[in-house]
Design a protein around this motif. Structure first.
Motif, PDB file in Angstrom:
ATOM      1  N   PHE A  17      46.323  38.023  30.617  1.00 51.90           N
ATOM      2  CA  PHE A  17      44.671  37.742  30.353  1.00 51.90           C
ATOM      3  C   PHE A  17      44.185  37.045  31.761  1.00 51.90           C
ATOM      4  O   PHE A  17      43.053  36.684  31.596  1.00 51.90           O
ATOM      5  CB  PHE A  17      44.311  36.769  29.027  1.00 51.90           C
ATOM      6  N   HIS A  18      44.763  37.252  32.730  1.00 49.07           N
ATOM      7  CA  HIS A  18      44.291  36.667  34.145  1.00 49.07           C
ATOM      8  C   HIS A  18      42.678  37.261  34.343  1.00 49.07           C
ATOM      9  O   HIS A  18      41.971  36.695  34.960  1.00 49.07           O
ATOM     10  CB  HIS A  18      45.571  36.604  34.985  1.00 49.07           C
ATOM     11  N   ARG A  19      42.565  38.633  34.330  1.00 53.21           N
ATOM     12  CA  ARG A  19      41.220  39.120  34.444  1.00 53.21           C
ATOM     13  C   ARG A  19      40.178  38.392  33.712  1.00 53.21           C
ATOM     14  O   ARG A  19      39.436  38.328  34.054  1.00 53.21           O
ATOM     15  CB  ARG A  19      41.411  40.695  34.294  1.00 53.21           C
ATOM     16  N   GLN A  20      40.659  38.354  32.235  1.00 52.16           N
ATOM     17  CA  GLN A  20      39.249  37.939  31.306  1.00 52.16           C
ATOM     18  C   GLN A  20      39.181  36.464  31.647  1.00 52.16           C
ATOM     19  O   GLN A  20      38.084  35.973  31.523  1.00 52.16           O
ATOM     20  CB  GLN A  20      39.819  37.921  30.135  1.00 52.16           C
ATOM     21  N   LEU A  21      40.121  35.640  32.274  1.00 51.39           N
ATOM     22  CA  LEU A  21      40.074  34.153  32.617  1.00 51.39           C
ATOM     23  C   LEU A  21      39.359  34.056  33.760  1.00 51.39           C
ATOM     24  O   LEU A  21      38.944  33.023  34.053  1.00 51.39           O
ATOM     25  CB  LEU A  21      41.302  33.524  32.632  1.00 51.39           C
ATOM     26  N   LYS A  22      39.196  35.265  34.703  1.00 48.10           N
ATOM     27  CA  LYS A  22      38.431  35.123  36.082  1.00 48.10           C
ATOM     28  C   LYS A  22      38.877  33.569  36.819  1.00 48.10           C
ATOM     29  O   LYS A  22      38.087  32.949  36.907  1.00 48.10           O
ATOM     30  CB  LYS A  22      36.801  35.007  35.732  1.00 48.10           C
ATOM     31  N   LEU A  23      40.103  33.892  37.446  1.00 46.31           N
ATOM     32  CA  LEU A  23      40.489  32.772  38.490  1.00 46.31           C
ATOM     33  C   LEU A  23      39.687  32.689  39.386  1.00 46.31           C
ATOM     34  O   LEU A  23      38.982  33.480  40.151  1.00 46.31           O
ATOM     35  CB  LEU A  23      42.028  33.128  38.441  1.00 46.31           C
ATOM     36  N   PHE A  24      39.617  31.366  40.034  1.00 47.06           N
ATOM     37  CA  PHE A  24      38.847  31.333  41.495  1.00 47.06           C
ATOM     38  C   PHE A  24      39.765  31.986  42.303  1.00 47.06           C
ATOM     39  O   PHE A  24      41.067  31.997  42.250  1.00 47.06           O
ATOM     40  CB  PHE A  24      38.779  29.771  41.620  1.00 47.06           C
ATOM     41  N   PRO A  25      39.209  32.033  43.716  1.00 52.69           N
ATOM     42  CA  PRO A  25      39.962  32.666  44.381  1.00 52.69           C
ATOM     43  C   PRO A  25      41.256  31.886  45.134  1.00 52.69           C
ATOM     44  O   PRO A  25      40.991  30.664  44.836  1.00 52.69           O
ATOM     45  CB  PRO A  25      38.924  32.986  45.653  1.00 52.69           C
ATOM     46  N   PHE A  26      42.092  32.390  45.695  1.00 53.48           N
ATOM     47  CA  PHE A  26      43.200  31.698  46.229  1.00 53.48           C
ATOM     48  C   PHE A  26      42.934  30.669  47.063  1.00 53.48           C
ATOM     49  O   PHE A  26      43.500  29.532  47.271  1.00 53.48           O
ATOM     50  CB  PHE A  26      44.525  32.671  46.876  1.00 53.48           C
ATOM     51  N   GLN A  27      41.992  30.833  48.102  1.00 56.97           N
ATOM     52  CA  GLN A  27      41.586  29.894  49.134  1.00 56.97           C
ATOM     53  C   GLN A  27      40.615  28.866  48.658  1.00 56.97           C
ATOM     54  O   GLN A  27      40.204  27.974  49.237  1.00 56.97           O
ATOM     55  CB  GLN A  27      40.998  30.842  50.092  1.00 56.97           C
ATOM     56  N   HIS A  28      39.965  28.866  47.118  1.00 60.10           N
ATOM     57  CA  HIS A  28      39.221  28.027  46.635  1.00 60.10           C
ATOM     58  C   HIS A  28      39.821  26.782  46.268  1.00 60.10           C
ATOM     59  O   HIS A  28      41.110  26.738  45.862  1.00 60.10           O
ATOM     60  CB  HIS A  28      38.475  28.539  45.548  1.00 60.10           C
ATOM     61  N   PRO A  29      39.373  25.359  46.509  1.00 53.50           N
ATOM     62  CA  PRO A  29      39.758  24.341  46.335  1.00 53.50           C
ATOM     63  C   PRO A  29      40.372  24.314  44.573  1.00 53.50           C
ATOM     64  O   PRO A  29      41.342  23.527  44.428  1.00 53.50           O
ATOM     65  CB  PRO A  29      38.707  23.261  46.277  1.00 53.50           C
ATOM     66  N   SER A  30      39.752  25.022  43.694  1.00 50.31           N
ATOM     67  CA  SER A  30      40.174  25.011  42.507  1.00 50.31           C
ATOM     68  C   SER A  30      41.026  26.300  41.799  1.00 50.31           C
ATOM     69  O   SER A  30      41.074  26.700  40.800  1.00 50.31           O
ATOM     70  CB  SER A  30      38.888  25.121  41.431  1.00 50.31           C
ATOM     71  N   HIS A  31      41.597  26.998  42.988  1.00 50.92           N
ATOM     72  CA  HIS A  31      42.565  28.226  42.706  1.00 50.92           C
ATOM     73  C   HIS A  31      43.525  27.808  41.559  1.00 50.92           C
ATOM     74  O   HIS A  31      44.032  26.635  41.571  1.00 50.92           O
ATOM     75  CB  HIS A  31      43.049  28.694  44.106  1.00 50.92           C
ATOM     76  N   ARG A  32      43.780  28.853  40.776  1.00 64.10           N
ATOM     77  CA  ARG A  32      44.856  28.829  39.530  1.00 64.10           C
ATOM     78  C   ARG A  32      44.043  28.145  38.438  1.00 64.10           C
ATOM     79  O   ARG A  32      44.330  27.965  37.505  1.00 64.10           O
ATOM     80  CB  ARG A  32      46.052  27.818  39.930  1.00 64.10           C
ATOM     81  N   GLN A  33      42.689  28.067  38.704  1.00 58.01           N
ATOM     82  CA  GLN A  33      41.955  27.329  37.425  1.00 58.01           C
ATOM     83  C   GLN A  33      40.817  28.725  37.181  1.00 58.01           C
ATOM     84  O   GLN A  33      40.612  29.268  38.229  1.00 58.01           O
ATOM     85  CB  GLN A  33      41.282  26.334  37.615  1.00 58.01           C
ATOM     86  N   THR A  34      40.445  28.622  35.970  1.00 59.14           N
ATOM     87  CA  THR A  34      39.611  29.585  35.592  1.00 59.14           C
ATOM     88  C   THR A  34      38.107  28.985  35.889  1.00 59.14           C
ATOM     89  O   THR A  34      37.875  27.804  36.100  1.00 59.14           O
ATOM     90  CB  THR A  34      39.589  29.670  33.964  1.00 59.14           C
ATOM     91  N   GLN A  35      36.989  30.230  36.135  1.00 60.35           N
ATOM     92  CA  GLN A  35      35.675  29.892  36.617  1.00 60.35           C
ATOM     93  C   GLN A  35      34.929  29.628  35.151  1.00 60.35           C
ATOM     94  O   GLN A  35      33.830  29.345  35.142  1.00 60.35           O
ATOM     95  CB  GLN A  35      35.239  30.937  37.210  1.00 60.35           C
ATOM     96  N   MET A  36      35.550  29.835  34.065  1.00 62.15           N
ATOM     97  CA  MET A  36      34.884  29.767  32.645  1.00 62.15           C
ATOM     98  C   MET A  36      34.824  28.193  32.376  1.00 62.15           C
ATOM     99  O   MET A  36      35.440  27.354  32.779  1.00 62.15           O
ATOM    100  CB  MET A  36      35.747  30.492  31.632  1.00 62.15           C
TER     101      MET A  36
END
Length: 233
Positions: A17-36
């Motif tokens: 479900f990684h697409r539905q969770l809409k992860l932050f980009p890899f270079q973003h400080p919050s990468h590996r976290q959802t934007q939701m």
């Protein structure tokens, strides 16, 4: 994860479900976290479509919870009425997936330091295209490089940020002309072979997406234009 005192509530999500969770980009400080926004007020907007696919777990004193590699989790401490104090510790362990990621991210790249900036950008885009072409070659999930880029990176990681004007919506340069670099073949094969050792293709998709973002940044594409540059593929 070990609960020492009190209790906590976990919501676990399969990597599928990684697409539905809409992860932050890899270079973003919050990468590996959802934007939701998973706060109580808005949680139903995101949880309801995934009902039946969420593991809802409560851990209490003495409980141990194992979270498999690259499973997503949202954690909440118990309310004051349920447990006034909540204290826990977690231990990270290695995995096949993290070992593959480390191997790929530290592998040498087939680019020459003597190349001009323009040739390096052209080579990087050509390398990424060749890698994705090989990766999806025997896949029934994606038929083109463009489809992979859109579904794994653009629509899930970048479009939400574009709508908020946090990243650019158009590439600052003309898309480079992608050509064949014969000496790329062995590098592409090695990277693809590494990703193919990961049993869960959803996790492999996530890690390949991360690798692509890292390579595009290496080429000199400014971080705020990486999302827009995906439309070049």
């Amino acid at each position: 994860f070990i609960q020492l005192r009190g209790r906590k509530h976990f919501y676990l999500f399969d990597p599928a479900f990684h697409r539905q969770l809409k992860l932050f980009p890899f270079q973003h400080p919050s990468h590996r976290q959802t934007q939701m926004d998973f706060t109580q007020k808005r949680r139903h907007q995101y949880f309801d479509p995934l009902i039946g696919n969420i593991y809802d777990v409560t851990v209490e004193e003495g409980d141990v919870l194992y979270i498999p590699p690259y499973w997503f989790h949202h954690v909440e401490a118990a309310t004051q009425e349920e447990s006034p104090i909540s204290f826990s510790v977690n231990i990270w362990s290695s995995s096949l997936e993290s070992d593959v990621n480390e191997k790929v991210m530290t592998s040498p790249l087939p680019f020459e330091s003597s190349w001009s900036k323009e040739k390096t950008i052209q080579a990087v885009f050509s390398f990424v295209k060749a890698l994705v072409q090989r990766y999806i070659k025997d896949s029934s999930r994606f038929t083109t490089v463009h489809e992979f880029m859109q579904h794994i990176l653009m629509k899930t990681r970048y479009e939400p940020l574009m709508k908020q004007h946090f990243v650019k919506t158009s590439f600052s340069k003309r898309c480079p002309k992608m050509e064949s670099f014969p000496h790329f073949d062995s590098y592409v094969q090695r990277i693809d072979d590494a990703f193919k050792t990961i049993p869960n293709h959803h996790i492999a998709d996530i890690l390949l997406g991360n690798y692509i973002e890292e390579i595009l940044l290496f080429s000199g594409v400014p971080v705020e234009f990486i999302g827009a540059s995906l439309n070049c593929f």
